[in-house]
Design an enzyme around this catalytic site. Sequence first.
Site, mmCIF file in Angstrom:
data_model
loop_
_atom_site.group_PDB
_atom_site.id
_atom_site.type_symbol
_atom_site.label_atom_id
_atom_site.label_comp_id
_atom_site.label_asym_id
_atom_site.label_seq_id
_atom_site.Cartn_x
_atom_site.Cartn_y
_atom_site.Cartn_z
ATOM 1 N N HIS A 1 0.828 -1.201 0.000
ATOM 2 C CA HIS A 1 0.000 0.000 0.000
ATOM 3 C C HIS A 1 0.868 1.258 0.000
ATOM 4 C CE1 HIS A 1 -3.852 -2.129 1.601
ATOM 5 N NE2 HIS A 1 -3.357 -2.686 0.513
ATOM 6 N N GLU B 1 0.830 4.016 1.749
ATOM 7 C CA GLU B 1 1.322 4.479 3.037
ATOM 8 C C GLU B 1 2.439 3.575 3.557
ATOM 9 O OE1 GLU B 1 -1.759 3.359 2.077
ATOM 10 O OE2 GLU B 1 -3.062 3.514 3.810
ATOM 11 N N CYS C 1 -6.376 1.185 5.324
ATOM 12 C CA CYS C 1 -7.050 -0.051 5.728
ATOM 13 C C CYS C 1 -6.632 -0.343 7.173
ATOM 14 C CB CYS C 1 -6.657 -1.197 4.799
ATOM 15 S SG CYS C 1 -4.921 -1.715 4.939
ATOM 16 N N CYS D 1 -2.833 -1.152 7.558
ATOM 17 C CA CYS D 1 -2.001 0.055 7.462
ATOM 18 C C CYS D 1 -2.179 0.936 8.689
ATOM 19 C CB CYS D 1 -2.326 0.834 6.189
ATOM 20 S SG CYS D 1 -1.696 0.047 4.693
#
Length: 160
Positions: free
Chosen positions: A75, A77, A103, A106
């Site tokens: 992802h 991030e 999510c 994360c």
Amino acid sequence: MNRPAFDDIFMELAASLAKRSHCIKKHVGAVLTKETRIISIGYNGPPAGTHNCDEEFPHEGCAKDSKGSCSLAIHAEQNAILYAVKNNTSVEGSTLYVTLAPCLSCARIIFSMGIKKVVYLKSYAAYKGLPSDEGVDFLQKFGVEVEQYRKELAIDDALI
């Protein structure tokens, strides 16, 4: 002269970074900042040195894991945090600008790394068809400031 706010600059940069993604499903960009300085950037996609999904699997994308998520994807991030740490940059006390709300997975990483604030553009729950943004809920529960960016972007955000 009308000077843009740093929130606007950082979110527009995150949206621009999203365009670098090789994912065929969703393009996401992230910018990590401390005060008015950018400390790291990231976008979603496979780890460097593996496959670029849009090139290797242009029609179906990469294989899915047991939960239906991309098996190769990191992802945005996560990529921003990993790049900062890899370069010995502390992310503690930083602010994360991301085009899609984190999510839950994360969110746990964001909290554990000591990031103090998250500004997101779009809802992860709306994208995934979930009842709530679990990542946002988690972060707020444990004291991380979270806000949705509500202004219109100066760039085309059709892909993000």
